[in-house]
Design a protein around this motif. Structure first.
Motif, PDB file in Angstrom:
ATOM      1  N   GLN A   1      16.320  34.008  32.692  1.00 34.37           N
ATOM      2  CA  GLN A   1      14.978  34.443  32.257  1.00 34.37           C
ATOM      3  C   GLN A   1      13.953  34.655  33.199  1.00 34.37           C
ATOM      4  OE1 GLN A   1      13.395  31.225  29.377  1.00 34.37           O
ATOM      5  NE2 GLN A   1      12.598  32.507  27.853  1.00 34.37           N
TER       6      GLN A   1
ATOM      7  N   GLU B   1      11.055  37.799  34.742  1.00 30.90           N
ATOM      8  CA  GLU B   1       9.652  37.939  34.302  1.00 30.90           C
ATOM      9  C   GLU B   1       9.567  38.120  35.485  1.00 30.90           C
ATOM     10  OE1 GLU B   1       6.776  34.155  33.169  1.00 30.90           O
ATOM     11  OE2 GLU B   1       8.469  34.174  31.757  1.00 30.90           O
TER      12      GLU B   1
ATOM     13  N   GLN C   1      10.083  40.308  29.732  1.00 28.97           N
ATOM     14  CA  GLN C   1       9.986  39.821  28.632  1.00 28.97           C
ATOM     15  C   GLN C   1      11.295  39.586  28.688  1.00 28.97           C
ATOM     16  OE1 GLN C   1       7.507  40.099  25.828  1.00 28.97           O
ATOM     17  NE2 GLN C   1       6.192  39.228  27.056  1.00 28.97           N
ATOM     18  N   SER C   2      11.752  38.263  27.523  1.00 32.95           N
ATOM     19  CA  SER C   2      12.884  37.889  27.461  1.00 32.95           C
ATOM     20  C   SER C   2      13.339  36.624  26.967  1.00 32.95           C
ATOM     21  CB  SER C   2      14.816  37.777  28.306  1.00 32.95           C
ATOM     22  OG  SER C   2      14.248  37.027  29.316  1.00 32.95           O
ATOM     23  N   ARG C   3      13.901  35.731  26.373  1.00 32.49           N
ATOM     24  CA  ARG C   3      13.754  34.817  24.954  1.00 32.49           C
ATOM     25  C   ARG C   3      14.803  34.216  24.903  1.00 32.49           C
ATOM     26  NH1 ARG C   3       9.107  35.283  23.926  1.00 32.49           N
ATOM     27  NH2 ARG C   3       7.834  37.153  22.832  1.00 32.49           N
TER      28      ARG C   3
ATOM     29  N   TYR D   1      16.252  30.433  20.036  1.00 30.70           N
ATOM     30  CA  TYR D   1      15.634  29.652  18.968  1.00 30.70           C
ATOM     31  C   TYR D   1      16.057  27.980  18.768  1.00 30.70           C
ATOM     32  CZ  TYR D   1      13.589  33.829  17.285  1.00 30.70           C
ATOM     33  OH  TYR D   1      13.003  35.148  17.154  1.00 30.70           O
TER      34      TYR D   1
ATOM     35  N   TYR E   1      18.279  36.228  24.942  1.00 32.53           N
ATOM     36  CA  TYR E   1      18.299  37.472  24.338  1.00 32.53           C
ATOM     37  C   TYR E   1      17.242  38.856  25.534  1.00 32.53           C
ATOM     38  CZ  TYR E   1      18.650  34.973  19.661  1.00 32.53           C
ATOM     39  OH  TYR E   1      18.825  34.513  18.753  1.00 32.53           O
TER      40      TYR E   1
END
Length: 93
Positions: free
Chosen positions: A30, A34, A39-41, A44, A70
């Motif tokens: 991640q 960046e 962007q990645s996530r 949750y 993600y």
């Protein structure tokens, strides 16, 4: 639309909603994505974070939260962008 011209043809059209990987290096990937502009996530937070579960452990949920990423996904990504994202991910395998 109007003239009877469809917005797009659905034949042979693939539209993945998201691309997900699970790896112990998720956070490093991640950060590296960046730094090159993508962007990645992380996954949750597990639902048990929202409830009083002080004395309970949910190791599977915790592991998924820490290791699931993600990846950038869009129908607008070019082949070069997909290649660049793939190179970042593959460096960690």
């Amino acid at each position: 639309i109007g003239d009877g011209v469809p917005l797009c043809s659905i034949q042979n059209l693939s539209s993945p909603w998201m691309m997900v990987i699970q790896t112990k290096n998720a956070h490093r990937i991640q950060i590296e994505l960046e730094t090159v502009g993508y962007q990645s996530r992380m996954m949750y937070k597990p639902a048990h974070y929202s409830f009083n579960t002080e004395n309970k452990e949910f190791p599977g949920a915790e592991q998924a939260y820490q290791e699931t990423l993600y990846l950038p996904s869009s129908l607008n990504l070019t082949k070069d962008q997909i290649d660049e994202i793939s190179k970042v991910v593959l460096k960690h395998y």
